[in-house]
Scaffold this motif. Structure first.
Motif, PDB file in Angstrom:
ATOM      1  N   SER A   1      41.516  18.300  36.348  1.00  0.00           N
ATOM      2  CA  SER A   1      40.147  17.530  36.080  1.00  0.00           C
ATOM      3  C   SER A   1      38.997  18.704  36.385  1.00  0.00           C
ATOM      4  N   GLN A   2      39.284  19.473  37.727  1.00  0.00           N
ATOM      5  CA  GLN A   2      38.339  20.272  38.111  1.00  0.00           C
ATOM      6  C   GLN A   2      38.210  21.697  37.029  1.00  0.00           C
TER       7      GLN A   2
ATOM      8  N   ILE B   1      39.410  21.584  34.067  1.00  0.00           N
ATOM      9  CA  ILE B   1      38.711  21.409  32.611  1.00  0.00           C
ATOM     10  C   ILE B   1      37.337  21.500  32.871  1.00  0.00           C
ATOM     11  N   ALA B   2      36.832  20.814  33.990  1.00  0.00           N
ATOM     12  CA  ALA B   2      35.364  20.871  34.269  1.00  0.00           C
ATOM     13  C   ALA B   2      34.665  22.209  34.140  1.00  0.00           C
ATOM     14  N   PHE B   3      35.353  23.290  34.961  1.00  0.00           N
ATOM     15  CA  PHE B   3      34.912  24.583  34.847  1.00  0.00           C
ATOM     16  C   PHE B   3      35.040  25.201  33.256  1.00  0.00           C
TER      17      PHE B   3
ATOM     18  N   GLU C   1      34.630  23.775  30.875  1.00  0.00           N
ATOM     19  CA  GLU C   1      33.552  22.945  29.899  1.00  0.00           C
ATOM     20  C   GLU C   1      32.408  23.586  30.301  1.00  0.00           C
ATOM     21  N   VAL C   2      32.219  24.091  31.512  1.00  0.00           N
ATOM     22  CA  VAL C   2      30.900  24.801  31.847  1.00  0.00           C
ATOM     23  C   VAL C   2      30.798  26.063  30.899  1.00  0.00           C
TER      24      VAL C   2
ATOM     25  N   ARG D   1      32.369  26.906  28.191  1.00  0.00           N
ATOM     26  CA  ARG D   1      32.152  26.721  26.812  1.00  0.00           C
ATOM     27  C   ARG D   1      30.675  26.068  26.461  1.00  0.00           C
ATOM     28  N   GLN D   2      30.191  25.534  27.288  1.00  0.00           N
ATOM     29  CA  GLN D   2      28.730  24.898  27.125  1.00  0.00           C
ATOM     30  C   GLN D   2      27.750  26.084  27.183  1.00  0.00           C
ATOM     31  N   ALA D   3      28.125  27.163  28.139  1.00  0.00           N
ATOM     32  CA  ALA D   3      27.120  28.458  28.173  1.00  0.00           C
ATOM     33  C   ALA D   3      27.336  29.072  27.004  1.00  0.00           C
TER      34      ALA D   3
ATOM     35  N   MET E   1      28.165  28.048  23.989  1.00  0.00           N
ATOM     36  CA  MET E   1      27.654  27.311  22.881  1.00  0.00           C
ATOM     37  C   MET E   1      26.016  27.084  23.080  1.00  0.00           C
TER      38      MET E   1
ATOM     39  N   ALA F   1      30.764  32.311  35.826  1.00  0.00           N
ATOM     40  CA  ALA F   1      31.214  31.137  36.514  1.00  0.00           C
ATOM     41  C   ALA F   1      32.358  30.938  36.927  1.00  0.00           C
TER      42      ALA F   1
ATOM     43  N   LEU G   1      36.405  30.450  23.823  1.00  0.00           N
ATOM     44  CA  LEU G   1      36.242  28.990  23.793  1.00  0.00           C
ATOM     45  C   LEU G   1      37.711  28.322  23.326  1.00  0.00           C
TER      46      LEU G   1
ATOM     47  N   ARG H   1      40.433  26.037  25.736  1.00  0.00           N
ATOM     48  CA  ARG H   1      40.782  24.715  25.259  1.00  0.00           C
ATOM     49  C   ARG H   1      42.166  24.522  25.164  1.00  0.00           C
TER      50      ARG H   1
ATOM     51  N   ASP I   1      43.128  23.563  28.784  1.00  0.00           N
ATOM     52  CA  ASP I   1      42.737  22.296  28.966  1.00  0.00           C
ATOM     53  C   ASP I   1      43.784  21.263  28.407  1.00  0.00           C
TER      54      ASP I   1
ATOM     55  N   ILE J   1      29.924  20.491  39.658  1.00  0.00           N
ATOM     56  CA  ILE J   1      31.127  20.776  40.120  1.00  0.00           C
ATOM     57  C   ILE J   1      31.548  20.858  41.697  1.00  0.00           C
TER      58      ILE J   1
ATOM     59  N   LEU K   1      37.594  14.432  41.679  1.00  0.00           N
ATOM     60  CA  LEU K   1      37.512  14.492  40.353  1.00  0.00           C
ATOM     61  C   LEU K   1      38.686  13.883  39.615  1.00  0.00           C
TER      62      LEU K   1
END
Lengths: 402, 402
Positions: free
Chosen positions: A199-200, A202-204, A206-207, A209-211, A213, A240, A296, A300, A303, B243, B251
């Motif tokens: 989970s952690q 995936i969370a990193f 996602e951060v 990817r959002q950066a 995007m 990050a 990206l 993915r 993940d 996070i 998490l």
């Protein structure tokens, strides 16, 4: 295969462009009538796999070692990188007389599917349009990457790999190889990895990817068409991620609270601290050698990796009937892929009575330890690989040509 | 003090605007002839400090407890938040019959200098222009925040605080209070903090700042003048930071690899995983209640915190002569402010023969544990605070009015 759209699009980045247009690697093009089946249900065709080899394949093709690279790695394991001019990413491990000894073994490393160093990925030409795939590239998996590698092995006529080795995402590929191609993997060394992305992690991702995007120059993934590059977003993503590759102790040892070329803090937002300057450099330089969409797609793929998922959540079942010899390696200060994750794999392998050894290496270097000078790592890989070669009947150098 | 520029600027964010224009808090305005000395060498004038109080100050003003909030906290400790409508951020800890019992103690919490909930910060009107400070706000420190709080205590006529309590950046303020105002702090409870910000934590802050600054709507810090808001950049910063407030285990327990309202992954970049959806929500909702420039300034203040720096690097010297009673608290799974950092403070306090107790609480909740339901935390704070009150001569409820 028109390179023109890409040539214009990456005008900011001519080195990478030149490399993509004319990679300093071997490359195999699988034509449109030989599609690659993908886990998403679709197919990819045509597709190309770029790779490097070191050493000589012996007569019975039994001395091939496949190295699998990590998220932002590539096929340039043990030669100068064509874009950055830096030494290959694993010159400590691979070369003449090194733990993976190219005087004895035939070493192969492919750029992963979805990458940006010659293998087909989102920055490759889309056969259905005049431009590159961009966001129309299919979402791929670790399984797809390995399936593409297996196609390359078919092409090279290598029925069984003496060893598959990789750290981090390379370790995931190694596990996937061992689970899906049981007869084709004589031995496997998954390093600093996990059988599923946490989970952690995936969370990193996602951060990151959002950066990317969030950068308006990402252009919904069509930055190539728009002749832009999401430089800032990708740099933030890399910064990050880079923190997660190190450890608190390693950062403290390297930088502490040391200031960058100044005697006192400036009461401003410049890079007062060396650690800030270092991170900014990591971010900015990454953009010159890596494609944002590849970032990206490959994050993915990581993940989505969950080797037990197809086996009712029972990891051991992924390895039922395995005859592969395994050596798992983890690092005490790795908080991205903690030792516990390797131990779970060892337990699963034990449950199917696999031949498995496990070494947890004491180091404060964090996840990146697998890329750094770690004598215990070298000794472990060297010892295990030589024992596997002996078991496989490979003795002396490959000149023996068994 | 014209609010008009701000009113227009935050048109996207009317709730926060209304709160800033008319805060649901007490507020003290220090006029231009009573400047605040800043560590950067300059002064700030005029300046305002917004605060909330709970309970009743006793006759000799000896039952005051100062709560110091963390990076993105504010003065709304134990009342409904005026913007989000959610309960105060420490209702588990502060209130009638709670560990910090407002039937016995007079509790004060200020919005920190540099904040965005009524205290002077980058979104406050700049007396030298028609607009807000924005990037012209001076870079402030934890020391400046505490100096401003001390001015408020002067204003309230409180010579000595019975206790200063805070977690994370609140813990830094607590330590700063104890070091700089030794006679004014009878007891102190620094929770989940450190005497200096680590390299890794500076690194994470730098990522967040770069994410904000990479957003073109940040406008070099003048988004207010441009009637924009760097929503995406601030959301990414918050996601990355969030996070670090949790733990790998927390998490995993909360989310695992569970999917969000779907039976299978979508082979796309939507929030397939619950942890992605959760993080995105954290990012987006944060933007509605927090000012991007405040985020830059307050993270910088934390980076600059190094209590030993003014004492030749010897932390103990910061506490020489202290008579304050200390209780330090850390959490086993807190990787942002690991136990070791608290232990260093305890060692420094021991070196000056301070009255200190230390509790490491076993929990998997990570750094955020200080905000969550942790019975051992409540028992520790309650017991220590009541003992301090007894020692200070405060018995029963404040109606006794000693």
């Amino acid at each position: 295969m028109s390179e023109t759209p890409k040539a214009e699009a990456f005008s900011e980045n001519s080195l990478r462009l030149a490399e993509i247009s004319n990679p300093s690697s071997e490359i195999v093009h699988f034509p449109a009538d030989q599609p690659l089946q993908l886990d998403c249900g679709g197919t990819l065709a045509p597709f190309s796999i770029a790779y490097k080899t070191y050493g000589t394949l012996n007569a019975d093709k039994s001395n091939a070692v496949l190295i699998c690279h990590a998220l932002t790695g590539d096929q340039h394991v043990a030669n100068e990188h064509p874009i950055t001019g830096k030494p290959g990413w694993w010159t400590t491990m691979v070369g003449p007389g090194k733990p993976v000894d190219t005087d004895k073994y035939f070493v192969i490393c492919t750029n992963v599917l979805g990458g940006c160093m010659g293998s087909t990925g989102p920055s490759s030409p889309n056969p259905d349009t005049d431009g590159v795939y961009g966001p129309d590239f299919p979402v791929i998996t670790i399984g797809d990457m390995v399936r593409a590698q297996a196609r390359l092995m078919d092409h090279l006529g290598i029925a069984q790999l003496l060893c598959v080795i990789g750290g981090s995402m390379g370790g995931m590929q190694t596990l996937e190889w061992a689970a899906k191609y049981k007869d084709r993997v004589f031995s496997a060394i998954p390093i600093a990895c996990a059988a599923r992305h946490s989970s952690q992690n995936i969370a990193f991702h996602e951060v990151g990817r959002q950066a990317v995007m969030a950068d308006p120059d990402w252009c919904q993934g069509r930055y190539d068409d728009e002749k832009k590059l999401p430089r800032k977003g990708l740099a933030v993503a890399r910064m990050a991620a880079h923190i997660t590759y190190l450890s608190d102790q390693a950062l403290y040892r390297k930088f502490g609270r040391n200031l960058q070329d100044r005697d006192a803090v400036t009461f401003g937002f410049d890079a007062d601290f060396q650690v800030e300057s270092y991170l900014r450099h990591q971010g900015v330089s990454f953009v010159d050698r890596f494609d944002a969409n590849s970032y990206l797609y490959i994050t993915r793929a990581m993940d989505y990796f969950d080797l037990a998922a197809d086996h009712d959540g029972v990891l051991a079942n992924a390895f039922t009937g395995t005859k592969t010899r395994f050596c798992l390696i983890s690092f005490t200060s790795d908080w991205l892929f903690p030792t516990e994750e390797s131990r779970e794999i060892v337990h699963a392998l034990n449950a199917v009575a696999a031949n498995v050894s496990f070494v947890e290496i004491e180091t404060d270097k964090g996840h990146d330890a697998f890329l750094l000078h770690e004598p215990e790592l070298f000794d472990t890989v060297s010892g295990f690989l030589n024992a596997a070669a002996a078991k496989r009947g490979i003795v002396g150098d490959n000149a023996g040509g068994r």
